[in-house]
Motif scaffolding. Sequence first.
Motif, PDB file in Angstrom:
ATOM      1  N   GLY A  19       0.789  -1.222   0.000  1.00 48.71           N
ATOM      2  CA  GLY A  19       0.000   0.000   0.000  1.00 48.71           C
ATOM      3  C   GLY A  19       0.818   1.267   0.000  1.00 48.71           C
ATOM      4  N   ARG A  20       2.149   1.128  -0.026  1.00 50.11           N
ATOM      5  CA  ARG A  20       3.044   2.283  -0.025  1.00 50.11           C
ATOM      6  C   ARG A  20       4.486   1.804  -0.228  1.00 50.11           C
ATOM      7  N   PRO A  21       5.410   2.684  -0.584  1.00 51.53           N
ATOM      8  CA  PRO A  21       6.827   2.303  -0.651  1.00 51.53           C
ATOM      9  C   PRO A  21       7.339   1.901   0.737  1.00 51.53           C
ATOM     10  N   PHE A  22       8.416   1.146   0.764  1.00 53.88           N
ATOM     11  CA  PHE A  22       9.004   0.680   2.018  1.00 53.88           C
ATOM     12  C   PHE A  22      10.508   0.866   1.963  1.00 53.88           C
ATOM     13  N   THR A  23      11.195   0.466   3.022  1.00 56.51           N
ATOM     14  CA  THR A  23      12.642   0.651   3.119  1.00 56.51           C
ATOM     15  C   THR A  23      13.330  -0.707   3.183  1.00 56.51           C
ATOM     16  N   LEU A  24      14.382  -0.875   2.385  1.00 58.42           N
ATOM     17  CA  LEU A  24      15.144  -2.118   2.401  1.00 58.42           C
ATOM     18  C   LEU A  24      16.633  -1.816   2.368  1.00 58.42           C
ATOM     19  N   TYR A  25      17.420  -2.833   2.719  1.00 57.72           N
ATOM     20  CA  TYR A  25      18.869  -2.674   2.722  1.00 57.72           C
ATOM     21  C   TYR A  25      19.456  -2.989   1.354  1.00 57.72           C
ATOM     22  N   GLY A  26      20.638  -2.433   1.110  1.00 53.47           N
ATOM     23  CA  GLY A  26      21.378  -2.750  -0.102  1.00 53.47           C
ATOM     24  C   GLY A  26      21.823  -4.201  -0.111  1.00 53.47           C
ATOM     25  N   PHE A  27      22.414  -4.623  -1.207  1.00 54.62           N
ATOM     26  CA  PHE A  27      22.734  -6.029  -1.428  1.00 54.62           C
ATOM     27  C   PHE A  27      24.210  -6.350  -1.172  1.00 54.62           C
ATOM     28  N   ASP A  28      24.500  -7.649  -1.241  1.00 52.08           N
ATOM     29  CA  ASP A  28      25.876  -8.153  -1.198  1.00 52.08           C
ATOM     30  C   ASP A  28      26.556  -7.966   0.155  1.00 52.08           C
ATOM     31  N   TRP A  29      25.822  -8.230   1.243  1.00 53.70           N
ATOM     32  CA  TRP A  29      26.405  -8.364   2.577  1.00 53.70           C
ATOM     33  C   TRP A  29      25.495  -9.313   3.348  1.00 53.70           C
ATOM     34  N   ASP A  30      25.811  -9.588   4.628  1.00 56.59           N
ATOM     35  CA  ASP A  30      25.104 -10.628   5.383  1.00 56.59           C
ATOM     36  C   ASP A  30      23.591 -10.469   5.361  1.00 56.59           C
ATOM     37  N   TYR A  31      23.118  -9.249   5.528  1.00 58.02           N
ATOM     38  CA  TYR A  31      21.674  -9.001   5.547  1.00 58.02           C
ATOM     39  C   TYR A  31      21.223  -8.263   4.289  1.00 58.02           C
ATOM     40  N   GLY A  32      21.947  -8.454   3.226  1.00 57.29           N
ATOM     41  CA  GLY A  32      21.636  -7.796   1.974  1.00 57.29           C
ATOM     42  C   GLY A  32      20.247  -8.132   1.459  1.00 57.29           C
ATOM     43  N   GLY A  33      19.522  -7.112   1.025  1.00 53.05           N
ATOM     44  CA  GLY A  33      18.204  -7.318   0.444  1.00 53.05           C
ATOM     45  C   GLY A  33      17.099  -7.527   1.444  1.00 53.05           C
ATOM     46  N   SER A  34      17.388  -7.377   2.745  1.00 57.33           N
ATOM     47  CA  SER A  34      16.342  -7.576   3.754  1.00 57.33           C
ATOM     48  C   SER A  34      15.540  -6.284   3.938  1.00 57.33           C
ATOM     49  N   THR A  35      14.341  -6.423   4.462  1.00 58.53           N
ATOM     50  CA  THR A  35      13.450  -5.288   4.661  1.00 58.53           C
ATOM     51  C   THR A  35      13.767  -4.610   5.992  1.00 58.53           C
ATOM     52  N   GLU A  36      13.960  -3.303   5.964  1.00 58.71           N
ATOM     53  CA  GLU A  36      14.216  -2.555   7.199  1.00 58.71           C
ATOM     54  C   GLU A  36      12.906  -2.086   7.816  1.00 58.71           C
ATOM     55  N   SER A  37      11.969  -1.623   6.996  1.00 61.86           N
ATOM     56  CA  SER A  37      10.682  -1.161   7.509  1.00 61.86           C
ATOM     57  C   SER A  37       9.644  -1.153   6.387  1.00 61.86           C
ATOM     58  N   TRP A  38       8.414  -1.542   6.741  1.00 63.51           N
ATOM     59  CA  TRP A  38       7.294  -1.441   5.791  1.00 63.51           C
ATOM     60  C   TRP A  38       6.643  -0.066   5.857  1.00 63.51           C
ATOM     61  N   ASN A  39       7.178   0.801   6.695  1.00 64.37           N
ATOM     62  CA  ASN A  39       6.710   2.192   6.789  1.00 64.37           C
ATOM     63  C   ASN A  39       5.205   2.291   7.057  1.00 64.37           C
ATOM     64  N   GLY A  40       4.729   1.405   7.935  1.00 64.56           N
ATOM     65  CA  GLY A  40       3.324   1.441   8.306  1.00 64.56           C
ATOM     66  C   GLY A  40       2.386   0.778   7.325  1.00 64.56           C
ATOM     67  N   GLY A  41       2.933   0.086   6.337  1.00 64.83           N
ATOM     68  CA  GLY A  41       2.111  -0.566   5.322  1.00 64.83           C
ATOM     69  C   GLY A  41       1.534  -1.890   5.786  1.00 64.83           C
ATOM     70  N   ALA A  42       0.704  -2.480   4.911  1.00 62.24           N
ATOM     71  CA  ALA A  42      -0.060  -3.681   5.252  1.00 62.24           C
ATOM     72  C   ALA A  42       0.814  -4.893   5.544  1.00 62.24           C
ATOM     73  N   LEU A  43       1.995  -4.998   4.912  1.00 65.61           N
ATOM     74  CA  LEU A  43       2.817  -6.199   5.052  1.00 65.61           C
ATOM     75  C   LEU A  43       3.570  -6.258   6.379  1.00 65.61           C
ATOM     76  N   GLY A  44       3.549  -5.155   7.115  1.00 62.88           N
ATOM     77  CA  GLY A  44       4.252  -5.135   8.397  1.00 62.88           C
ATOM     78  C   GLY A  44       3.420  -5.590   9.575  1.00 62.88           C
ATOM     79  N   ASN A  45       2.136  -5.808   9.357  1.00 64.06           N
ATOM     80  CA  ASN A  45       1.257  -6.201  10.465  1.00 64.06           C
ATOM     81  C   ASN A  45       0.194  -7.153   9.937  1.00 64.06           C
ATOM     82  N   LEU A  46       0.579  -8.401   9.771  1.00 61.56           N
ATOM     83  CA  LEU A  46      -0.311  -9.396   9.204  1.00 61.56           C
ATOM     84  C   LEU A  46      -1.168 -10.044  10.274  1.00 61.56           C
ATOM     85  N   SER A  47      -2.218 -10.710   9.860  1.00 57.16           N
ATOM     86  CA  SER A  47      -3.052 -11.476  10.773  1.00 57.16           C
ATOM     87  C   SER A  47      -2.192 -12.497  11.502  1.00 57.16           C
ATOM     88  N   GLY A  48      -2.373 -12.595  12.811  1.00 57.34           N
ATOM     89  CA  GLY A  48      -1.566 -13.509  13.600  1.00 57.34           C
ATOM     90  C   GLY A  48      -0.383 -12.838  14.266  1.00 57.34           C
TER      91      GLY A  48
END
Length: 198
Positions: free
Chosen positions: A117-146
């Motif tokens: 439902g909106r842009p989000f924040t992710l990390y750059g690539f080619d390191w241990d946590y490369g390509g992981s999501t830092e924040s969904w910025n309040g979007g739907a994918l950050g707070n799922l059912s359960g």
Amino acid sequence: MLRLGVILVAMALSAGGTFAAELACEGPFAKDSDHKRLVAAFGHANVIRKAIHDPEGAEVRASIVFPKDSVRRVVVLWFDEKALKRPARLVLEGSSWSGPQGLRIGSPLEVVETANGRPFTLYGFDWDYGGSTESWNGGALGNLSGGCAFAPIFEPDYTTSDEIQNAVSGDTQFASDSQAMRAAKVRIRSLHLRYPRK
């Protein structure tokens, strides 16, 4: 369709015989689950305990559902490793799983933004946590059912130029709708669901 916990929505085989299922944080994968509940849901022969390595190389104890099935394999990491209780992260290693709203391995960044439902924040690539999501910025994918969050790992299109890939590399945060990320043609590399530590 069959509901087996993580919402195994569509655990039934399609007409073409292809397994397809959506993973959600319910049933045997709920926040209060444990290894015994996985065994009860999927059968003793389909759930094992195994030591694996996390992104930093540390050895951790995990439960693996359908360990010999590349289509349905799920790795469960626990907050309580000793007792194998309270899931911390679900890693959907099987090739036919999907995440929330049908997101799959290979889904483009723009499709993930739409689901969120909106842009989000992710990390750059080619390191241990490369390509992981830092924040969904309040979007739907950050707070799922359960009570869990969608935590996919992204990758750039490696057919793009070195200059484009270098621009999105390293331990740096990027907006998903940034020009650099768009140029890298980023997509989902692997699917994860994550619980907060509480």
